[in-house]
Scaffold this active site. Sequence first.
Site, PDB file in Angstrom:
ATOM      1  N   HIS A  33      41.538  19.258  20.817  1.00 38.88           N
ATOM      2  CA  HIS A  33      42.058  18.031  20.189  1.00 38.88           C
ATOM      3  C   HIS A  33      43.350  17.532  20.847  1.00 38.88           C
ATOM      4  O   HIS A  33      43.390  16.378  21.295  1.00 38.88           O
ATOM      5  CB  HIS A  33      42.196  18.244  18.676  1.00 38.88           C
ATOM      6  CG  HIS A  33      43.043  17.226  18.002  1.00 38.88           C
ATOM      7  ND1 HIS A  33      42.679  15.897  17.915  1.00 38.88           N
ATOM      8  CD2 HIS A  33      44.267  17.314  17.412  1.00 38.88           C
ATOM      9  CE1 HIS A  33      43.642  15.225  17.287  1.00 38.88           C
ATOM     10  NE2 HIS A  33      44.612  16.063  16.969  1.00 38.88           N
ATOM     11  N   ASP A  60      50.678  18.998  17.586  1.00 41.41           N
ATOM     12  CA  ASP A  60      50.331  19.755  16.372  1.00 41.41           C
ATOM     13  C   ASP A  60      50.905  21.177  16.360  1.00 41.41           C
ATOM     14  O   ASP A  60      50.620  21.931  15.422  1.00 41.41           O
ATOM     15  CB  ASP A  60      48.798  19.822  16.203  1.00 41.41           C
ATOM     16  CG  ASP A  60      48.229  18.557  15.541  1.00 41.41           C
ATOM     17  OD1 ASP A  60      48.936  17.932  14.723  1.00 41.41           O
ATOM     18  OD2 ASP A  60      47.074  18.201  15.855  1.00 41.41           O
ATOM     19  N   GLU A  63      53.338  21.703  13.317  1.00 39.59           N
ATOM     20  CA  GLU A  63      52.655  21.567  12.027  1.00 39.59           C
ATOM     21  C   GLU A  63      51.661  22.697  11.776  1.00 39.59           C
ATOM     22  O   GLU A  63      51.510  23.161  10.649  1.00 39.59           O
ATOM     23  CB  GLU A  63      51.919  20.220  12.014  1.00 39.59           C
ATOM     24  CG  GLU A  63      51.603  19.710  10.632  1.00 39.59           C
ATOM     25  CD  GLU A  63      51.101  18.263  10.711  1.00 39.59           C
ATOM     26  OE1 GLU A  63      51.883  17.379  11.087  1.00 39.59           O
ATOM     27  OE2 GLU A  63      49.923  18.061  10.412  1.00 39.59           O
ATOM     28  N   ASP A  64      51.007  23.156  12.819  1.00 42.89           N
ATOM     29  CA  ASP A  64      49.864  24.050  12.607  1.00 42.89           C
ATOM     30  C   ASP A  64      50.023  25.462  13.170  1.00 42.89           C
ATOM     31  O   ASP A  64      49.079  26.258  13.086  1.00 42.89           O
ATOM     32  CB  ASP A  64      48.597  23.413  13.216  1.00 42.89           C
ATOM     33  CG  ASP A  64      48.204  22.146  12.480  1.00 42.89           C
ATOM     34  OD1 ASP A  64      48.480  22.058  11.271  1.00 42.89           O
ATOM     35  OD2 ASP A  64      47.641  21.231  13.108  1.00 42.89           O
ATOM     36  N   ASP A 120      46.291   9.979  18.215  1.00 39.64           N
ATOM     37  CA  ASP A 120      45.857  11.061  17.320  1.00 39.64           C
ATOM     38  C   ASP A 120      44.811  10.545  16.326  1.00 39.64           C
ATOM     39  O   ASP A 120      43.769  11.172  16.103  1.00 39.64           O
ATOM     40  CB  ASP A 120      47.103  11.585  16.592  1.00 39.64           C
ATOM     41  CG  ASP A 120      46.850  12.809  15.735  1.00 39.64           C
ATOM     42  OD1 ASP A 120      45.993  13.637  16.097  1.00 39.64           O
ATOM     43  OD2 ASP A 120      47.533  12.942  14.688  1.00 39.64           O
TER      44      ASP A 120
HETATM   45  P1  NDP Z   1      42.975  16.787   6.054  1.00 47.84           P
HETATM   46  O1  NDP Z   1      43.617  15.455   6.072  1.00 47.84           O
HETATM   47  O2  NDP Z   1      43.805  17.983   6.147  1.00 47.84           O
HETATM   48  O3  NDP Z   1      41.849  16.885   7.158  1.00 47.84           O
HETATM   49  C1  NDP Z   1      41.770  15.968   8.151  1.00 47.84           C
HETATM   50  C2  NDP Z   1      42.558  16.461   9.347  1.00 47.84           C
HETATM   51  O4  NDP Z   1      41.899  17.613   9.871  1.00 47.84           O
HETATM   52  C3  NDP Z   1      42.590  15.475  10.474  1.00 47.84           C
HETATM   53  O5  NDP Z   1      43.669  14.576  10.300  1.00 47.84           O
HETATM   54  C4  NDP Z   1      42.770  16.379  11.669  1.00 47.84           C
HETATM   55  O6  NDP Z   1      44.163  16.638  11.719  1.00 47.84           O
HETATM   56  C5  NDP Z   1      42.051  17.650  11.280  1.00 47.84           C
HETATM   57  N1  NDP Z   1      40.699  17.906  11.803  1.00 47.84           N
HETATM   58  C6  NDP Z   1      40.233  19.119  12.162  1.00 47.84           C
HETATM   59  N2  NDP Z   1      38.946  19.061  12.499  1.00 47.84           N
HETATM   60  C7  NDP Z   1      38.572  17.774  12.401  1.00 47.84           C
HETATM   61  C8  NDP Z   1      37.347  17.105  12.644  1.00 47.84           C
HETATM   62  N3  NDP Z   1      36.255  17.747  13.067  1.00 47.84           N
HETATM   63  N4  NDP Z   1      37.298  15.772  12.449  1.00 47.84           N
HETATM   64  C9  NDP Z   1      38.399  15.104  12.039  1.00 47.84           C
HETATM   65  N5  NDP Z   1      39.596  15.688  11.769  1.00 47.84           N
HETATM   66  C10 NDP Z   1      39.682  17.022  11.950  1.00 47.84           C
HETATM   67  O7  NDP Z   1      42.059  16.869   4.830  1.00 47.84           O
HETATM   68  P2  NDP Z   1      42.475  17.131   3.376  1.00 47.84           P
HETATM   69  O8  NDP Z   1      41.907  18.435   3.019  1.00 47.84           O
HETATM   70  O9  NDP Z   1      43.912  16.891   3.205  1.00 47.84           O
HETATM   71  O10 NDP Z   1      41.725  15.992   2.612  1.00 47.84           O
HETATM   72  C11 NDP Z   1      42.047  14.652   2.824  1.00 47.84           C
HETATM   73  C12 NDP Z   1      42.120  13.913   1.497  1.00 47.84           C
HETATM   74  O11 NDP Z   1      40.866  13.977   0.885  1.00 47.84           O
HETATM   75  C13 NDP Z   1      43.144  14.491   0.560  1.00 47.84           C
HETATM   76  O12 NDP Z   1      44.180  13.557   0.417  1.00 47.84           O
HETATM   77  C14 NDP Z   1      42.405  14.674  -0.743  1.00 47.84           C
HETATM   78  O13 NDP Z   1      42.991  13.940  -1.800  1.00 47.84           O
HETATM   79  C15 NDP Z   1      41.040  14.111  -0.498  1.00 47.84           C
HETATM   80  N6  NDP Z   1      39.993  14.983  -0.954  1.00 47.84           N
HETATM   81  C16 NDP Z   1      38.837  14.400  -1.302  1.00 47.84           C
HETATM   82  C17 NDP Z   1      37.776  15.153  -1.715  1.00 47.84           C
HETATM   83  C18 NDP Z   1      36.509  14.463  -2.037  1.00 47.84           C
HETATM   84  O14 NDP Z   1      35.493  15.113  -2.199  1.00 47.84           O
HETATM   85  N7  NDP Z   1      36.487  13.141  -2.129  1.00 47.84           N
HETATM   86  C19 NDP Z   1      37.870  16.616  -1.838  1.00 47.84           C
HETATM   87  C20 NDP Z   1      39.135  17.132  -1.434  1.00 47.84           C
HETATM   88  C21 NDP Z   1      40.148  16.323  -1.008  1.00 47.84           C
HETATM   89  P3  NDP Z   1      44.978  17.120  13.024  1.00 47.84           P
HETATM   90  O15 NDP Z   1      45.008  16.046  14.024  1.00 47.84           O
HETATM   91  O16 NDP Z   1      46.348  17.385  12.429  1.00 47.84           O
HETATM   92  O17 NDP Z   1      44.306  18.348  13.455  1.00 47.84           O
HETATM   93 ZN    ZN Z   2      46.344  15.835  15.761  1.00 46.31          ZN
END
Ligand code: NDP
Ligand code: ZN
Length: 174
Positions: A33, A60, A63-64, A120
């Site tokens: 990524h 990242d 953060e990670d 990003d």
């Molecule tokens: P995240 O926002 O933590 O997950 C998305 C992040 O994961 C991306 O920004 C990216 O961040 C990283 N990532 C890793 N693998 C992938 C991939 N294959 N594709 C895209 N992104 C990827 O998710 P949350 O758990 O915080 O959930 C997001 C929102 O959804 C929350 O605000 C919550 O309220 C809501 N939610 C909704 C649910 C529902 O069923 N409707 C259930 C649970 C939560 P990076 O670039 O930093 O790696």
């Molecule tokens: Zn990222």
Amino acid sequence: MTASLLLQAVDFAATRHRMQRRKDSEHTPYINHPVAVARLLAVEGGMTDTEILIAAVLHDVLEDTDTQPAEIEDLFGSRILGLVLEVTDDKSLPKQQRKQIQVQKAASSSESARLVKLADKICNLRDMHDTPPADWSIERRREYYDWARAVVDNLGNVHVGLQRLFDEQYAKRP
Ligand code: NDP
Ligand code: ZN
């Protein structure tokens, strides 16, 4: 000198992310990524500022991973540390609040940080479309697209070409 520092950043990020995987069902190595974000800026965005590309590679690690800011400053300097800090969420806050803050912060970030943020979000929407998180419902993916849209709208006019790539990707919202 600049190419070797960029490769040093790739090596550093690969080491720090080595135990991590993306959320897709193929368990893609996490490092794919940040490399994709830097590649997007350079190849599709035409960016030649190596410090921005290095910040993209490192975006990242704070953060990670357990990487400390001083390590980035020592190896890559204070401008790159500043850029990485600008695109790093405060992990002590609840997730929902972090997401709101990202939308708010987008408007006031430096131009370089906004470029990294835009790249990003494009890469994450590409992943969300091509290799989505394994157990996410369509509703949850839609919420993600909309949040990414809100962040990118607040970035303002950063880069016309990259903005267009984001719009193309957003158009694939499920
Ligand atoms: P995240 O926002 O933590 O997950 C998305 C992040 O994961 C991306 O920004 C990216 O961040 C990283 N990532 C890793 N693998 C992938 C991939 N294959 N594709 C895209 N992104 C990827 O998710 P949350 O758990 O915080 O959930 C997001 C929102 O959804 C929350 O605000 C919550 O309220 C809501 N939610 C909704 C649910 C529902 O069923 N409707 C259930 C649970 C939560 P990076 O670039 O930093 O790696
Ligand atoms: Zn990222």
